[in-house]
Design a protein around this motif. Structure first.
Motif, short mmCIF file in Angstrom:
data_model
loop_
_atom_site.label_atom_id
_atom_site.label_comp_id
_atom_site.label_asym_id
_atom_site.label_seq_id
_atom_site.Cartn_x
_atom_site.Cartn_y
_atom_site.Cartn_z
N PHE A 192 -67.38 11.36 -60.81
CA PHE A 192 -67.68 10.64 -59.60
C PHE A 192 -67.11 11.14 -58.22
N SER A 193 -65.50 10.95 -58.52
CA SER A 193 -64.79 11.14 -57.18
C SER A 193 -64.90 12.63 -56.92
N ILE A 194 -65.14 13.48 -57.77
CA ILE A 194 -65.15 15.02 -57.63
C ILE A 194 -66.56 15.50 -56.88
N THR A 222 -67.14 16.07 -52.97
CA THR A 222 -67.35 17.38 -52.54
C THR A 222 -68.55 17.46 -51.71
N LEU A 223 -69.54 16.66 -52.11
CA LEU A 223 -70.79 16.49 -51.48
C LEU A 223 -70.76 16.14 -50.15
N GLY A 224 -70.03 14.73 -50.07
CA GLY A 224 -69.86 14.25 -49.06
C GLY A 224 -69.17 15.11 -47.80
N VAL A 225 -68.19 15.80 -48.15
CA VAL A 225 -67.48 16.47 -47.21
C VAL A 225 -68.38 17.77 -46.74
N ALA A 226 -69.01 18.31 -47.48
CA ALA A 226 -69.78 19.57 -47.30
C ALA A 226 -70.92 18.97 -46.49
N GLY A 230 -63.07 10.36 -43.29
CA GLY A 230 -62.90 9.24 -44.41
C GLY A 230 -63.03 9.81 -45.86
N LEU A 231 -64.07 10.58 -46.02
CA LEU A 231 -64.24 11.11 -47.34
C LEU A 231 -62.97 12.21 -47.70
N LEU A 232 -62.50 13.00 -46.81
CA LEU A 232 -61.53 13.99 -47.22
C LEU A 232 -60.22 13.18 -47.37
N VAL A 233 -59.84 12.30 -46.70
CA VAL A 233 -58.39 11.68 -46.68
C VAL A 233 -58.53 10.68 -48.20
N GLN A 247 -71.44 7.26 -46.49
CA GLN A 247 -70.51 8.29 -45.87
C GLN A 247 -71.16 9.54 -46.41
N ILE A 248 -72.06 9.39 -47.45
CA ILE A 248 -72.55 10.74 -48.15
C ILE A 248 -74.35 10.61 -47.66
N PHE A 249 -74.70 9.64 -47.24
CA PHE A 249 -76.00 9.75 -46.87
C PHE A 249 -76.37 9.84 -45.57
N ASP A 250 -75.44 9.37 -44.80
CA ASP A 250 -75.66 9.49 -43.17
C ASP A 250 -76.01 10.90 -42.82
N PRO A 251 -75.20 11.84 -43.20
CA PRO A 251 -75.46 13.05 -42.64
C PRO A 251 -76.66 13.95 -43.11
N TRP A 252 -77.33 13.31 -44.05
CA TRP A 252 -78.40 14.04 -44.57
C TRP A 252 -79.56 13.38 -43.55
N ILE A 253 -79.53 12.20 -42.72
CA ILE A 253 -80.50 11.82 -41.82
C ILE A 253 -80.50 12.96 -40.89
#
Length: 369
Positions: free
Chosen positions: A34-36, A40-44, A82-85, A295-301
């Motif tokens: 889950f973490s990995i 990774t998906l969120g940062v990308a 946030g995701l990176l840190v 934080q993962i879903f926001d950028p896909w908007i």
């Protein structure tokens, strides 16, 4: 339990006074994966969204849209950092299984992660409220906003949101609340409790988040109603609102995703602090993971919005004849220019199926034959 009193009695650092490592670590594939994967998906995703927003900002000529893109840029930067840190710390723990007490005997590292969790948690909610305020003013008071709000003020609003969230994160270091190690030992967060200053910080965090979501909901609702009246009213031909509709759709999606992801955690913290019920570590961990999904879903908007625009552009480029047949062409003359009877200032419109025939613009002097 008063964590500070217990810490002072046995010499245990404050952040380890409730859950003190080393723990009997039972590695689970689900936690590590889950973490990995999500990290990774969120940062990308946020990195792609940031590139898309930069290109959109360079192309846009609308003042209101440039304001909105500045807020979106601040939101993307916040989610990315946030995701990176936080993900890098959690993934490092799952990979190395390091001992927090040995690595961080004075709680500096744990406090840093707790501050990061609070800061990068509150910022998207506060930015969502600020974006709702900006759109409310832009739709309901467009002339006041366009004359009194330069881009630098928009940037200042983003910086102000970061400053407010940063001040809140510092409160536990000043004695209002406290950061503690959380189970299963991979992350730190503030102590959710109904005792002393922990109660004050728990209420502050939950209420700030819930109030931000409520403000976003109320202002967005008013903005949508106003926009519907404008688009469907008598002045719909004079005021083009295509870009504002697009911005409101994005803002509504951001608000809905934030509400779904954050409300369970915020309500649970509020209820636990008010009712003094014991906190379930597994429930908190599950709700934290839900909040991380924001934080993962926001950028896909933003990404999907640009993809839809790209498809529309490609469709127009690949099917110009279809687009021209279905269009309506307007000219600023009542009769062909170059004649004595033409009148400037009058708009003449006709269907696009006559594009191949002689048009008013092609009959005047100098027109290509």
């Amino acid at each position: 339990m008063n964590a500070s009193a217990s810490s002072s009695l046995n010499g245990t650092p404050l952040c380890y006074s409730i859950n003190s490592p080393p723990f009997n670590y039972h590695p689970t594939i689900a936690s590590a994966n889950f973490s990995i994967i999500f990290g990774t998906l969120g940062v990308a995703s946020n990195l792609i969204a940031f590139i898309v927003l930069i290109k959109s900002f360079r192309r846009t000529q609308s003042r209101s849209r440039s304001f909105f893109l500045i807020f979106l840029g601040g939101l993307v930067i916040t989610d990315f950092m946030g995701l990176l840190v936080t993900a890098s710390i959690v993934i490092s723990f799952h990979v190395t299984h390091f001992n927090w007490r040995e690595l961080d005997p004075h709680c500096h590292f744990c406090n840093f992660m707790g501050m990061s969790m609070v800061f990068y948690g509150l910022c998207p909610l506060l930015l969502g409220a600020a974006m709702a305020v900006e759109r409310f003013i832009g739709i309901n008071r467009p002339f006041a906003r366009s004359t009194s709000m330069p881009k630098t003020r928009t940037i200042s609003m983003v910086l102000m949101v970061w400053l407010i969230a940063g001040c809140i994160t510092l409160l536990p270091l000043m004695g209002i609340g406290s950061y503690h190690m959380q189970m299963p030992g991979s992350w730190c967060f503030f102590n959710i409790s109904a005792d002393g200053t922990d109660l004050a910080f728990s209420l502050l965090f939950s209420l700030v988040g819930l109030i931000s979501i409520t403000v976003s909901f109320l202002l967005n609702t008013v903005s949508v109603v106003t926009l519907i009246k404008v688009c469907c009213g008598q002045d719909r031909t004079q005021r083009r609102r295509d870009h504002e509709i697009e911005m409101m759709v994005q803002l509504i999606l951001i608000m809905v995703i934030a509400s779904i992801c954050w409300c369970p955690l915020l309500i649970y913290i509020l209820m636990s602090a008010v009712t003094a019920d014991p906190v379930n570590a597994e429930i908190v961990l599950f709700y934290i993971r839900m909040a991380t999904c924001n934080q993962i879903f926001d950028p896909w908007i933003y990404i999907m919005c640009q993809v839809s625009k790209l498809r529309s552009l490609l469709h127009k480029l690949c099917s110009p004849e279809v687009a021209s047949r279905s269009g309506t062409y307007c000219y600023g003359y009542a009769s062909p220019p170059g004649t004595r009877s033409w009148t400037r200032g009058y708009t003449s419109c006709f269907a696009g199926q006559f594009l191949g025939e002689s048009t008013p613009a092609s009959t005047g002097p100098g027109a290509p034959s």
